[in-house]
Design an enzyme around this catalytic site. Structure first.
Site, PDB file in Angstrom:
ATOM      1  N   HIS A   1      50.387   4.923  89.148  1.00 23.73           N
ATOM      2  CA  HIS A   1      50.274   4.450  90.521  1.00 23.73           C
ATOM      3  C   HIS A   1      50.836   5.528  91.440  1.00 23.73           C
ATOM      4  O   HIS A   1      51.821   6.170  91.088  1.00 23.73           O
ATOM      5  CB  HIS A   1      51.067   3.139  90.694  1.00 23.73           C
ATOM      6  CG  HIS A   1      50.708   2.406  91.932  1.00 23.73           C
ATOM      7  ND1 HIS A   1      51.259   2.708  93.154  1.00 23.73           N
ATOM      8  CD2 HIS A   1      49.822   1.408  92.149  1.00 23.73           C
ATOM      9  CE1 HIS A   1      50.727   1.902  94.066  1.00 23.73           C
ATOM     10  NE2 HIS A   1      49.848   1.114  93.479  1.00 23.73           N
TER      11      HIS A   1
ATOM     12  N   ASP B   1      46.632  -3.901  87.679  1.00 29.34           N
ATOM     13  CA  ASP B   1      45.346  -4.108  87.015  1.00 29.34           C
ATOM     14  C   ASP B   1      45.450  -4.164  85.498  1.00 29.34           C
ATOM     15  O   ASP B   1      44.499  -4.535  84.830  1.00 29.34           O
ATOM     16  CB  ASP B   1      44.367  -2.988  87.404  1.00 29.34           C
ATOM     17  CG  ASP B   1      44.032  -3.059  88.882  1.00 29.34           C
ATOM     18  OD1 ASP B   1      43.853  -4.170  89.377  1.00 29.34           O
ATOM     19  OD2 ASP B   1      43.979  -1.997  89.522  1.00 29.34           O
TER      20      ASP B   1
HETATM   21  N1  ACO Z   1      46.170   7.873  81.960  1.00 30.48           N
HETATM   22  C1  ACO Z   1      46.470   9.145  81.581  1.00 30.48           C
HETATM   23  N2  ACO Z   1      46.996  10.077  82.402  1.00 30.48           N
HETATM   24  C2  ACO Z   1      47.238   9.710  83.673  1.00 30.48           C
HETATM   25  C3  ACO Z   1      46.970   8.424  84.148  1.00 30.48           C
HETATM   26  C4  ACO Z   1      46.421   7.485  83.247  1.00 30.48           C
HETATM   27  N3  ACO Z   1      46.130   6.244  83.636  1.00 30.48           N
HETATM   28  N4  ACO Z   1      47.301   8.341  85.460  1.00 30.48           N
HETATM   29  C5  ACO Z   1      47.762   9.544  85.796  1.00 30.48           C
HETATM   30  N5  ACO Z   1      47.740  10.380  84.730  1.00 30.48           N
HETATM   31  C6  ACO Z   1      48.223  11.773  84.665  1.00 30.48           C
HETATM   32  C7  ACO Z   1      47.244  12.714  85.360  1.00 30.48           C
HETATM   33  O1  ACO Z   1      46.298  13.243  84.449  1.00 30.48           O
HETATM   34  C8  ACO Z   1      48.172  13.767  85.897  1.00 30.48           C
HETATM   35  O2  ACO Z   1      48.567  14.590  84.829  1.00 30.48           O
HETATM   36  P1  ACO Z   1      48.873  16.166  85.069  1.00 30.48           P
HETATM   37  O3  ACO Z   1      50.069  16.187  85.994  1.00 30.48           O
HETATM   38  O4  ACO Z   1      49.125  16.710  83.719  1.00 30.48           O
HETATM   39  O5  ACO Z   1      47.640  16.729  85.733  1.00 30.48           O
HETATM   40  C9  ACO Z   1      49.433  12.975  86.322  1.00 30.48           C
HETATM   41  O6  ACO Z   1      49.414  11.815  85.455  1.00 30.48           O
HETATM   42  C10 ACO Z   1      49.424  12.529  87.782  1.00 30.48           C
HETATM   43  O7  ACO Z   1      48.217  11.798  88.015  1.00 30.48           O
HETATM   44  P2  ACO Z   1      47.423  11.820  89.377  1.00 30.48           P
HETATM   45  O8  ACO Z   1      46.017  11.369  89.128  1.00 30.48           O
HETATM   46  O9  ACO Z   1      47.593  13.150  90.036  1.00 30.48           O
HETATM   47  O10 ACO Z   1      48.231  10.741  90.207  1.00 30.48           O
HETATM   48  P3  ACO Z   1      47.733  10.022  91.510  1.00 30.48           P
HETATM   49  O11 ACO Z   1      48.934   9.464  92.169  1.00 30.48           O
HETATM   50  O12 ACO Z   1      46.858  10.913  92.301  1.00 30.48           O
HETATM   51  O13 ACO Z   1      46.797   8.836  90.943  1.00 30.48           O
HETATM   52  C11 ACO Z   1      46.092   6.801  89.992  1.00 30.48           C
HETATM   53  C12 ACO Z   1      47.200   7.536  90.762  1.00 30.48           C
HETATM   54  C13 ACO Z   1      44.733   7.061  90.652  1.00 30.48           C
HETATM   55  C14 ACO Z   1      46.368   5.303  90.060  1.00 30.48           C
HETATM   56  C15 ACO Z   1      46.089   7.277  88.526  1.00 30.48           C
HETATM   57  O14 ACO Z   1      47.326   7.023  87.925  1.00 30.48           O
HETATM   58  C16 ACO Z   1      44.953   6.651  87.695  1.00 30.48           C
HETATM   59  O15 ACO Z   1      43.820   7.134  87.741  1.00 30.48           O
HETATM   60  N6  ACO Z   1      45.252   5.527  86.959  1.00 30.48           N
HETATM   61  C17 ACO Z   1      44.226   4.848  86.208  1.00 30.48           C
HETATM   62  C18 ACO Z   1      43.383   3.992  87.147  1.00 30.48           C
HETATM   63  C19 ACO Z   1      44.126   2.773  87.638  1.00 30.48           C
HETATM   64  O16 ACO Z   1      44.745   2.058  86.881  1.00 30.48           O
HETATM   65  N7  ACO Z   1      44.001   2.517  88.946  1.00 30.48           N
HETATM   66  C20 ACO Z   1      44.603   1.360  89.593  1.00 30.48           C
HETATM   67  C21 ACO Z   1      45.775   1.754  90.443  1.00 30.48           C
HETATM   68  S1  ACO Z   1      46.540   0.327  91.142  1.00 30.48           S
HETATM   69  C22 ACO Z   1      45.521  -0.116  92.373  1.00 30.48           C
HETATM   70  O17 ACO Z   1      44.903   0.680  93.023  1.00 30.48           O
HETATM   71  C23 ACO Z   1      45.355  -1.508  92.631  1.00 30.48           C
END
Ligand code: ACO
Length: 427
Positions: free
Chosen positions: A306, A363
């Site tokens: 998140h 979620d």
């Molecule tokens: N699984 C594996 N790796 C992950 C995940 C995940 N679910 N989420 C983040 N990471 C990793 C990324 O690959 C990144 O790694 P790196 O630093 O080696 O490149 C690091 O963690 C940071 O991730 P970002 O995508 O840059 O974080 P951001 O804050 O931009 O994104 C997000 C947040 C979109 C929620 C992300 O965690 C994600 O895609 N999660 C899965 C989708 C999800 O569950 N979305 C619902 C969010 S809650 C809501 O909106 C109601």
């Protein structure tokens, strides 16, 4: 004493006012930064940009705290009702009994859809995603109520707000009914908000449908848990569209589209699809977690991570703790819940998730519980949108009360510098 933030650029210092919120969060006012320094701030994805001051929702992502108007989400989820939380978000205070009755009846009288609006549903393909249908029908509401579209007229805005909250369950149920070829039922205003939705969703004209109180209470709780979440992607979309003085229906329709994305509200559908594919492929939880960690694999552990929470999402905690109870009461022995619990346990032991502070978000467990409650997978995000409606509306209203300027970020241009047009035959 008012604080000041100092920025030094090319040896010259510039002072900017610092604002502090009621929970101690601080921000530097940089509205004059460009005028003073010719620099803008660059923050793709708005990771550190405050777009407004807001008195609606407080999140402490480090501690995993979520409050609406000062009330904790745990308190509201156990003790309140969805319409009461909607009132709280929109009006700022919990209602008295008479205020509540007035609000409830103001919403209830609007549950029916205009007969001509019902024709929209049959024009969509049967396999249309219900989020697309809901967004289109909500946008279309502005064509039916042109007398209530002035964003600066509070009475018109309240009429539109009540219509939206009232009609959304009807729209959501009709989107589902159309997809399975069943007739749409009219709303029954003698039922509660959630009972009415469930009856329209699952009832038929042939049989009497009895709402299971366990299902109704669980849906009520889930709607409350989704009711607002400050400046997330869809809410920022609603505010941005609203800042152009587009009407409330148009702004909410845009928010529904933003919510649909798998990185935002669409993740609840993706989580269950992920759990189902793990079960079908016979993968172990560890094998899937390894995939999610692998940079060469596009799989992410959906429902994890998140932007704001660097701790367990408090909404996920509430859902997880009620999932067992709800499933036991419904007599559902859910393999998907077992896989989810396993995935969570293994992921939380892994350095990859610990270092990045990735925890289950709302979620992760909501899809499992929606599924056990009989909600079709494609409608999961629609339920999220139904819950989020009062939050979007409250945020949109606050934007207008604050008379905020149109939202219009700047950019740093990186394309070609000035050049001359050449005729096509000479290229
Ligand atoms: N699984 C594996 N790796 C992950 C995940 C995940 N679910 N989420 C983040 N990471 C990793 C990324 O690959 C990144 O790694 P790196 O630093 O080696 O490149 C690091 O963690 C940071 O991730 P970002 O995508 O840059 O974080 P951001 O804050 O931009 O994104 C997000 C947040 C979109 C929620 C992300 O965690 C994600 O895609 N999660 C899965 C989708 C999800 O569950 N979305 C619902 C969010 S809650 C809501 O909106 C109601």
């Amino acid at each position: 004493m008012a604080s000041t933030g100092r920025i030094e650029i090319d040896g010259k210092t510039h002072d900017f006012a610092v604002t502090e919120g009621t929970e101690g969060e601080r921000a530097i006012h940089i509205e004059d930064l460009r005028a003073q320094t010719q620099c803008i701030t660059l923050d793709p994805g708005y990771k550190n940009t405050g777009s407004c001051e807001s008195a609606i929702t407080f999140i402490d992502g480090e501690k995993g705290i979520l409050h609406h108007r000062g009330y904790s989400i745990e308190d509201l989820a156990s003790n309140s009702s969805f319409l009461e939380v909607a009132y709280l978000l929109i009006h700022g205070e919990l209602p008295t009994q008479s205020e509540y009755e007035m609000f409830r009846s103001g919403v209830t009288i609007h549950t029916m859809l205009h007969e001509d609006l019902k024709d929209f549903f049959s024009a969509f393909p049967k396999d249309a995603h219900p989020m697309a249908v809901c967004s289109a029908v909500v946008a279309a509401l502005s064509t039916f109520y042109p007398e209530d579209l002035d964003p600066n007229d509070s009475e018109q805005v309240m009429n539109s707000a009540e219509r939206l909250i009232a009609k959304f369950p009807t729209i959501a149920a009709y989107a589902h009914k159309h997809s399975i070829g069943h007739p749409c039922l009219y709303p029954d205003n003698s039922l509660s908000y959630v009972e009415n939705f469930l009856t329209m969703m699952f009832g038929t004209p042939c049989d009497e449908y009895e709402v299971d109180p366990v299902v109704a209470r669980a849906i009520e709780m889930l709607l409350i848990l989704h009711a607002d979440h400050e400046q997330n992607c869809s809410t920022s979309t609603v505010r941005l569209v609203g800042s152009s003085h587009a009407n409330l229906f148009a702004s909410i329709s845009a928010g529904i589209n933003a919510l649909w994305g798998p990185r935002h509200g669409g993740a609840n559908q993706q989580v269950v699809e992920m759990l189902e594919s793990i079960a079908e492929e016979g993968l172990t939880a560890r094998q899937f977690v390894d995939r999610a960690k692998d940079r060469d694999d596009t799989s992410r552990l959906m429902g994890f991570g998140h932007r704001v929470y660097r701790n367990y999402d408090p909404r996920a905690r509430v859902i997880k703790s009620s999932a067992d109870d709800v499933l036991a009461k419904l007599g559902v022995d859910d393999k998907l819940l077992e896989i989810a619990i396993d995935l969570e346990r293994i992921a939380l032991e892994e350095d990859y998730f610990a270092e990045r502070r990735l925890y289950p978000n709302v979620d992760f467990y909501s899809g499992v519980i929606f599924k056990a409650l009989g909600i079709p997978v494609q409608s999961f995000t629609v339920l999220f949108a139904m819950g989020r409606l009062p939050g979007w509306i409250a945020q949109w209203m606050e934007l207008h009360e604050q008379e905020q300027a149109i939202g219009r970020p700047r950019q740093i241009y990186t394309g070609p510098t000035s050049r001359k047009y050449t005729p096509i035959e000479t290229r």
